[in-house]
Design a protein around this motif. Sequence first.
Motif, mmCIF file in Angstrom:
data_model
loop_
_atom_site.group_PDB
_atom_site.id
_atom_site.type_symbol
_atom_site.label_atom_id
_atom_site.label_comp_id
_atom_site.label_asym_id
_atom_site.label_seq_id
_atom_site.Cartn_x
_atom_site.Cartn_y
_atom_site.Cartn_z
ATOM 1 N N PRO A 64 15.095 18.974 -45.666
ATOM 2 C CA PRO A 64 15.568 19.102 -47.050
ATOM 3 C C PRO A 64 15.532 20.570 -47.446
ATOM 4 O O PRO A 64 14.498 21.221 -47.353
ATOM 5 C CB PRO A 64 14.569 18.264 -47.856
ATOM 6 N N MET A 65 16.653 21.107 -47.846
ATOM 7 C CA MET A 65 16.765 22.545 -48.094
ATOM 8 C C MET A 65 15.968 23.018 -49.311
ATOM 9 O O MET A 65 15.503 24.140 -49.337
ATOM 10 C CB MET A 65 18.230 22.940 -48.297
ATOM 11 N N LEU A 66 15.817 22.197 -50.310
ATOM 12 C CA LEU A 66 15.157 22.635 -51.537
ATOM 13 C C LEU A 66 13.675 22.276 -51.578
ATOM 14 O O LEU A 66 13.037 22.379 -52.611
ATOM 15 C CB LEU A 66 15.872 22.050 -52.758
ATOM 16 N N SER A 67 13.124 21.898 -50.450
ATOM 17 C CA SER A 67 11.719 21.498 -50.391
ATOM 18 C C SER A 67 10.796 22.703 -50.544
ATOM 19 O O SER A 67 11.043 23.764 -49.970
ATOM 20 C CB SER A 67 11.431 20.806 -49.059
ATOM 21 N N GLN A 68 9.738 22.524 -51.302
ATOM 22 C CA GLN A 68 8.741 23.577 -51.456
ATOM 23 C C GLN A 68 7.776 23.585 -50.275
ATOM 24 O O GLN A 68 6.894 24.432 -50.210
ATOM 25 C CB GLN A 68 7.985 23.404 -52.768
ATOM 26 N N ASP A 69 7.946 22.661 -49.345
ATOM 27 C CA ASP A 69 7.097 22.591 -48.161
ATOM 28 C C ASP A 69 7.535 23.556 -47.068
ATOM 29 O O ASP A 69 6.871 23.674 -46.052
ATOM 30 C CB ASP A 69 7.089 21.163 -47.594
ATOM 31 N N HIS A 70 8.661 24.212 -47.261
ATOM 32 C CA HIS A 70 9.153 25.176 -46.276
ATOM 33 C C HIS A 70 8.895 26.583 -46.782
ATOM 34 O O HIS A 70 9.102 26.888 -47.942
ATOM 35 C CB HIS A 70 10.659 25.020 -46.048
ATOM 36 N N SER A 71 8.454 27.416 -45.864
ATOM 37 C CA SER A 71 8.225 28.820 -46.190
ATOM 38 C C SER A 71 8.459 29.619 -44.919
ATOM 39 O O SER A 71 7.747 29.447 -43.931
ATOM 40 C CB SER A 71 6.799 29.016 -46.692
#
Length: 130
Positions: A64-71
């Motif tokens: 998911p592109m808008l996930s806050q779990d990616h950094s």
Amino acid sequence: MRAPLGKELLYSGVLCAGIGPLLYYFIQKGLSRTEYYQMALEQLHSHTKALEALGSPLTVHRLPMLSQDHSVDINSAQLKIPVSGPKAKGHLYTRSSRGAPFQRWHLQEVILKLQDGQQIPVFRRSEAEK
């Protein structure tokens, strides 16, 4: 002679509607080819307990592109990769780092968290390796 404003808006809308999904596709393709993404999936595919919990065949879903779990930045990357199999669904949580730009990525940790709450440690880099 200039086209009427309505036609210009229509053409602009069609152009934007076509570019959005195309851009999303290329971002997904780019992420799935990164070294830190590939290394995490290699660890999952070689972990017997995780594969047994998910079942076969294993499916890796789009991020998911808008996930806050990616950094992701120049020296570190954290991802939450959706995965599923016939037995269970879950997410593969990954952490990777590198010493400087253009150096190789090193996995720090990979954990499979299933929807039922079960957590399976797939990989953890030891202090001796760091």
